[in-house]
Design an enzyme around this catalytic site. Structure first.
Site, mmCIF file in Angstrom:
data_model
loop_
_atom_site.group_PDB
_atom_site.id
_atom_site.type_symbol
_atom_site.label_atom_id
_atom_site.label_comp_id
_atom_site.label_asym_id
_atom_site.label_seq_id
_atom_site.Cartn_x
_atom_site.Cartn_y
_atom_site.Cartn_z
ATOM 1 N N GLY A 229 -39.198 13.138 61.738
ATOM 2 C CA GLY A 229 -38.815 11.890 61.092
ATOM 3 C C GLY A 229 -37.321 11.807 60.912
ATOM 4 N N GLY A 230 -36.844 10.610 60.648
ATOM 5 C CA GLY A 230 -35.433 10.410 60.391
ATOM 6 C C GLY A 230 -35.081 10.706 58.952
ATOM 7 N N ALA A 231 -33.822 10.472 58.584
ATOM 8 C CA ALA A 231 -33.365 10.712 57.229
ATOM 9 C C ALA A 231 -34.110 9.816 56.242
ATOM 10 C CB ALA A 231 -31.862 10.448 57.142
ATOM 11 N N ARG A 232 -34.588 10.430 55.150
ATOM 12 C CA ARG A 232 -35.296 9.708 54.088
ATOM 13 C C ARG A 232 -36.520 8.957 54.593
ATOM 14 N NH1 ARG A 232 -33.546 12.290 49.669
ATOM 15 N NH2 ARG A 232 -31.315 12.058 49.300
ATOM 16 N N SER A 233 -37.121 9.445 55.643
ATOM 17 C CA SER A 233 -38.303 8.782 56.202
ATOM 18 C C SER A 233 -39.571 9.132 55.442
ATOM 19 C CB SER A 233 -38.476 9.180 57.670
ATOM 20 O OG SER A 233 -38.695 10.589 57.781
ATOM 21 N N HIS A 271 -36.708 18.446 45.519
ATOM 22 C CA HIS A 271 -37.780 19.051 46.310
ATOM 23 C C HIS A 271 -38.582 20.028 45.456
ATOM 24 C CE1 HIS A 271 -37.071 18.152 50.760
ATOM 25 N NE2 HIS A 271 -36.262 17.343 50.113
ATOM 26 N N ARG A 272 -37.895 20.869 44.704
ATOM 27 C CA ARG A 272 -38.590 21.866 43.887
ATOM 28 C C ARG A 272 -39.455 21.218 42.815
ATOM 29 N NH1 ARG A 272 -33.735 26.337 43.091
ATOM 30 N NH2 ARG A 272 -34.110 27.469 45.039
ATOM 31 N N ARG A 274 -41.094 18.443 42.825
ATOM 32 C CA ARG A 274 -42.347 17.820 43.262
ATOM 33 C C ARG A 274 -43.311 18.820 43.902
ATOM 34 N NH1 ARG A 274 -39.056 15.015 47.650
ATOM 35 N NH2 ARG A 274 -39.512 16.161 49.563
ATOM 36 N N ARG A 275 -42.880 20.067 44.102
ATOM 37 C CA ARG A 275 -43.781 21.067 44.679
ATOM 38 C C ARG A 275 -44.670 21.673 43.598
ATOM 39 N NH1 ARG A 275 -39.001 22.870 47.726
ATOM 40 N NH2 ARG A 275 -38.838 24.744 46.450
#
Length: 399
Positions: A229-233, A271-272, A274-275
């Site tokens: 995917g692209g950036a922020r996809s 990222h961390r 939401r994991r």
């Protein structure tokens, strides 16, 4: 033991009354779902919902033989009138077991949220677990949990519930996982099926009758998946979603910490956050040893940054070094990685950028990186059972 799903939707059904969202607008035909209710062997009804008698008739079943009605939702008592001939609905206290004259045994399972789960054992010994919407079992301990032939739970809303059951051995490779309480937080139709299949689960239309213990339809989770995917996809979200119903995932961050870069630190923190808390994280570009080891699933985010590190190490940004051995060295690094993916016994989900469709980079080094990333993506994709492209948050299955 036969289980008929009189409804498979959320408490308000799908489409929700008065809702104008895109999912509700598309919820027609087989994608329209009444509130979840489960009829077991024609004698036990789990949750009483509006129109249950008509739903049973449409499925070729009758509620005339029902001897017990149990409620799972947090509220007490159904919001509908009890049809004539049905016993009054009841709730079994957590941990208590109910023995029915039909030979079924029902044990109430405590939840970490409101409501009650029910573990049902049929006369033939087959076992199913039914959980209320938004709930996951509480107090599970490894080695002490029961194993089930069929799970009926809110896979979309509470994927961690499935992860907990897998962690303690209650759900195994032959367990049929069927998503219920389906609401308008997930697209219907093929996208729902694809998303659930990636978690080893499936959805069925209202009125479907399942034979507990017959698991030919259990979907096989792809062992190797590439998410492009692209950036922020939304590609990282898609990759994480594919593994959020599995315990003990190892998240491999290839970007490092980049000390002093506050914008990068904010990305890493997001990222961390939401994991799932049970996942472990390692920061490394040394992927080959991880792929060679046995262990929990790997989520590699991302191959684009792995390539940057690999190109740094071979001097790819200098034309002289590139021509005098850097290109050959990079090809060897890529070959080692793809060979390791081919031989790996672990479940692997890898993320990479798709950069070849935009503006041509103005520099030679930029064009070199674009070309090498395209080659890496193609080589890695060749070793994967499933390859998807994420565009504007929507997933397009390429393989």
């Amino acid at each position: 033991m036969e289980v008929t799903l009189l409804g498979t939707g959320g408490p308000a059904g799908l489409p929700r009354p008065g809702c104008s969202c895109a999912v509700c607008a598309c919820a027609v035909g087989a994608d329209a779902r009444a509130a979840t209710a489960v009829l077991v062997d024609g004698t036990l009804l789990l949750d009483l919902t509006p129109g249950a008698a008509f739903a049973a008739a449409r499925a070729g079943r009758s509620l005339g033989g029902v001897r017990q009605v149990l409620l799972s939702h947090p509220h007490d008592g159904p919001a509908v009138e009890v049809p004539a001939g049905l016993p009054q609905p009841a709730r079994v206290p957590d941990g208590r077991e109910l023995a029915l004259l039909t030979g079924h045994r029902v044990r109430a399972v405590a939840m970490d949220a409101g409501g009650t789960g029910y573990a049902v054992t049929g006369p033939d010994g087959q076992r199913l677990l039914y959980l209320p919407p938004g709930g996951a079992p509480a107090g599970l301990a490894n080695g002490s949990a029961d194993s089930y032939d069929l799970l009926l739970l809110d896979v979309v809303g509470r994927p961690d519930a499935l992860a907990r059951l897998r962690a303690v051995g209650s759900a195994g490779p032959t367990t049929d996982v069927v998503a219920v309480h389906l609401d308008h937080d997930v697209p219907p139709g093929p996208e729902l099926s694809r998303r659930l299949a990636a978690a080893g689960a499936r959805a069925v239309p209202d009125g479907t009758t399942l034979t507990v213990g017959v698991y030919e339809d259990v979907p096989d989770v792809p062992r190797r998946t590439l998410v492009l995917g692209g950036a922020r996809s939304g590609k990282s979200v898609e990759a994480e979603r594919r593994l959020e119903s599995f315990p003990d995932v190892l998240y491999v961050a290839t970007g490092g910490t980049r000390g002093g870069d506050t914008e990068w630190a904010e990305r890493v923190a997001a990222h961390r956050e939401r994991r799932p808390g049970s996942w472990r994280t390692t920061e490394t570009c040394d992927l080959v040893p991880l792929l060679a080891e046995d262990g929990p699933p790997l989520l590699v985010d991302c191959l684009s940054l792995w390539l940057t590190d690999a190109m740094d190490s071979v001097g790819a940004w200098d034309d002289t070094e590139w021509a005098s051995g850097g290109e050959k060295a990079l090809r060897e690094r890529v070959r080692e990685l793809t060979d390791a993916v081919r031989a790996s016994r672990r479940t692997v989900v890898a993320v990479s950028n798709e950069v070849g469709s935009g503006i041509v980079p103005a520099t030679a080094s930029g064009r070199r990186y674009r070309d090498e990333l395209g080659r890496l993506n193609a080589a890695f994709a060749d070793e994967c059972e499933q390859v998807v492209l994420v565009v504007a948050g929507q997933v397009v299955v390429l393989r």
